[in-house]
Write a protein that holds these residues in place. Sequence first.
Motif, PDB file in Angstrom:
ATOM      1  N   UNK A 163       0.804  -1.223   0.000  1.00 29.40           N
ATOM      2  CA  UNK A 163       0.000   0.000   0.000  1.00 29.40           C
ATOM      3  C   UNK A 163       0.835   1.271   0.000  1.00 29.40           C
ATOM      4  N   UNK A 164       2.141   1.175   0.269  1.00 30.64           N
ATOM      5  CA  UNK A 164       2.953   2.379   0.449  1.00 30.64           C
ATOM      6  C   UNK A 164       2.891   3.297  -0.774  1.00 30.64           C
ATOM      7  N   UNK A 165       3.212   2.787  -1.948  1.00 29.97           N
ATOM      8  CA  UNK A 165       3.262   3.649  -3.134  1.00 29.97           C
ATOM      9  C   UNK A 165       1.876   4.114  -3.597  1.00 29.97           C
ATOM     10  N   UNK A 166       0.857   3.245  -3.671  1.00 27.49           N
ATOM     11  CA  UNK A 166      -0.472   3.766  -4.045  1.00 27.49           C
ATOM     12  C   UNK A 166      -0.974   4.850  -3.088  1.00 27.49           C
ATOM     13  N   UNK A 167      -0.783   4.664  -1.777  1.00 31.26           N
ATOM     14  CA  UNK A 167      -1.213   5.676  -0.809  1.00 31.26           C
ATOM     15  C   UNK A 167      -0.405   6.958  -0.985  1.00 31.26           C
ATOM     16  N   UNK A 168       0.896   6.816  -1.244  1.00 31.37           N
ATOM     17  CA  UNK A 168       1.742   7.991  -1.470  1.00 31.37           C
ATOM     18  C   UNK A 168       1.288   8.762  -2.707  1.00 31.37           C
ATOM     19  N   UNK A 169       0.960   8.041  -3.781  1.00 33.72           N
ATOM     20  CA  UNK A 169       0.483   8.703  -4.996  1.00 33.72           C
ATOM     21  C   UNK A 169      -0.790   9.508  -4.716  1.00 33.72           C
ATOM     22  N   UNK A 170      -1.702   8.932  -3.950  1.00 33.71           N
ATOM     23  CA  UNK A 170      -2.933   9.634  -3.596  1.00 33.71           C
ATOM     24  C   UNK A 170      -2.632  10.865  -2.735  1.00 33.71           C
ATOM     25  N   UNK A 171      -1.702  10.714  -1.785  1.00 32.26           N
ATOM     26  CA  UNK A 171      -1.343  11.839  -0.921  1.00 32.26           C
ATOM     27  C   UNK A 171      -0.689  12.956  -1.718  1.00 32.26           C
ATOM     28  N   UNK A 172       0.123  12.604  -2.700  1.00 33.91           N
ATOM     29  CA  UNK A 172       0.770  13.615  -3.542  1.00 33.91           C
ATOM     30  C   UNK A 172      -0.287  14.403  -4.322  1.00 33.91           C
ATOM     31  N   UNK A 173      -1.299  13.715  -4.825  1.00 34.34           N
ATOM     32  CA  UNK A 173      -2.383  14.408  -5.523  1.00 34.34           C
ATOM     33  C   UNK A 173      -3.085  15.386  -4.577  1.00 34.34           C
ATOM     34  N   UNK A 174      -3.302  14.967  -3.340  1.00 34.42           N
ATOM     35  CA  UNK A 174      -3.951  15.851  -2.355  1.00 34.42           C
ATOM     36  C   UNK A 174      -3.098  17.097  -2.080  1.00 34.42           C
ATOM     37  N   UNK A 175      -1.781  16.965  -2.217  1.00 38.42           N
ATOM     38  CA  UNK A 175      -0.896  18.115  -1.997  1.00 38.42           C
ATOM     39  C   UNK A 175      -1.135  19.234  -3.000  1.00 38.42           C
ATOM     40  N   UNK A 176      -1.771  18.895  -4.119  1.00 36.71           N
ATOM     41  CA  UNK A 176      -2.042  19.890  -5.157  1.00 36.71           C
ATOM     42  C   UNK A 176      -2.778  21.105  -4.602  1.00 36.71           C
ATOM     43  N   UNK A 177      -3.591  20.897  -3.589  1.00 34.80           N
ATOM     44  CA  UNK A 177      -4.478  21.950  -3.096  1.00 34.80           C
ATOM     45  C   UNK A 177      -3.868  22.757  -1.944  1.00 34.80           C
ATOM     46  N   UNK A 178      -2.553  22.629  -1.747  1.00 41.15           N
ATOM     47  CA  UNK A 178      -1.895  23.332  -0.649  1.00 41.15           C
ATOM     48  C   UNK A 178      -1.261  24.649  -1.080  1.00 41.15           C
ATOM     49  N   UNK A 179      -1.657  25.159  -2.213  1.00 41.17           N
ATOM     50  CA  UNK A 179      -1.193  26.462  -2.650  1.00 41.17           C
ATOM     51  C   UNK A 179       0.304  26.490  -2.938  1.00 41.17           C
ATOM     52  N   UNK A 180       0.992  27.519  -2.470  1.00 41.36           N
ATOM     53  CA  UNK A 180       2.403  27.700  -2.770  1.00 41.36           C
ATOM     54  C   UNK A 180       3.290  26.665  -2.082  1.00 41.36           C
ATOM     55  N   UNK A 181       2.725  25.903  -1.153  1.00 39.18           N
ATOM     56  CA  UNK A 181       3.486  24.857  -0.461  1.00 39.18           C
ATOM     57  C   UNK A 181       3.265  23.486  -1.081  1.00 39.18           C
ATOM     58  N   UNK A 182       2.568  23.415  -2.179  1.00 39.83           N
ATOM     59  CA  UNK A 182       2.189  22.125  -2.755  1.00 39.83           C
ATOM     60  C   UNK A 182       3.409  21.291  -3.161  1.00 39.83           C
ATOM     61  N   UNK A 183       4.370  21.905  -3.845  1.00 40.84           N
ATOM     62  CA  UNK A 183       5.529  21.152  -4.334  1.00 40.84           C
ATOM     63  C   UNK A 183       6.374  20.659  -3.163  1.00 40.84           C
ATOM     64  N   UNK A 184       6.588  21.513  -2.175  1.00 41.36           N
ATOM     65  CA  UNK A 184       7.360  21.097  -1.005  1.00 41.36           C
ATOM     66  C   UNK A 184       6.659  19.954  -0.280  1.00 41.36           C
ATOM     67  N   UNK A 185       5.339  20.062  -0.117  1.00 41.67           N
ATOM     68  CA  UNK A 185       4.581  19.002   0.552  1.00 41.67           C
ATOM     69  C   UNK A 185       4.679  17.687  -0.228  1.00 41.67           C
TER      70      UNK A 185
END
Length: 348
Positions: free
Chosen positions: A293-315
């Motif tokens: 589950x590590x990589x599929x969950x990470x991929x989903x979490x990375x997509x969620x980072x999209x909505x963090x504004x200017x901190x998205x890439x760092x997140x």
Amino acid sequence: MSELRTAGQSGVAPLAHGWAWMNFTWFASAYDNDDVLYRVVTLVQIAGVLVLAAGVSRAFEEHDFLVVWLGYAIMRLAMVAQWLRAARSARGAERTVALRYAGGVLLCQVGWLGLLFLPEGGRPWAFLVMALAELCVPVYAERHSQTSWHPHHIAERYGLFTIIVLGETIAAATVAVKTGVDEHDALADLLPIATGGLLIVFSAWWIYFVVPIHGHLRSSRQAFLWGYGHYLIFSSAAAIGAGLEVAVEQAVGKAHISTLAASAAVTLPTALYLITLWLLHSRHFKVGMVQQAVLPVTALAVICCTFLGEWAVLAAGLVSALAVVTGTTLTARMVARERTAKAAAPVS
């Protein structure tokens, strides 16, 4: 929008090289005798790469594919010569395979002329058809008999090309950050993007090479799926670099797009890279639901980072790095448990 076009070019260039490179890699794994003629023909193919690369900008900006087609033709005609040479020294089914490769590659090269002579509206369809035709050549050529490729060699070559693409990603991001700092004095705005981008690329490299994939390549069917799947790995890795350029341009006000769009230009290809890597590599070696589950969950979490504004890439970078730490820790614990169980087992 010129900055976005430039970013796209930086991502497409390594993929254009890789398009013709794959067939040469499989050929070299089976027929690399390293004599003078082989080296000369290989040099011709390298010259074709240079010509193709020189035409990428014109293809993007002016929709003129002549130079790109010419570079690709040089590479592929040299490849036809290699296959004909292999056919000349082969017998039986092996000779048939070599001739099918030569004929298929040559026929496809004729088909690529559509990019030069078709109306502009028909060129995307021509590209799609010919790309599918190129993919079908190895399947057709080796449907009854396969070339004697070596799993270790193939895995090594694909790994090296992955490193090249990731290196292009770092280079593209470095140039973008340097330009932003020099022209806009925006180090504070660009530091989170640079840090996040570095963590993403480092994690992408780590995850790719953490498993010995050559042990999975036992048949042509597995190898074809794995090899063709690398188009997604190469394209997503290149798109990460292009996305980092877009994020930098947006941060300094040169790309007139939203922060959400600029963030998605990094997070979406990162997620695609992770999920593709899981499908092609990791799932064959992970044990248990947690590791799987590590990589599929990470991929989903990375997509969620999209909505963090200017901190998205760092997140996204921190999440990717956390996946590396988690995977490494789980593997270490599993190995420790196995050693403990082995040590506790009675000696017969």
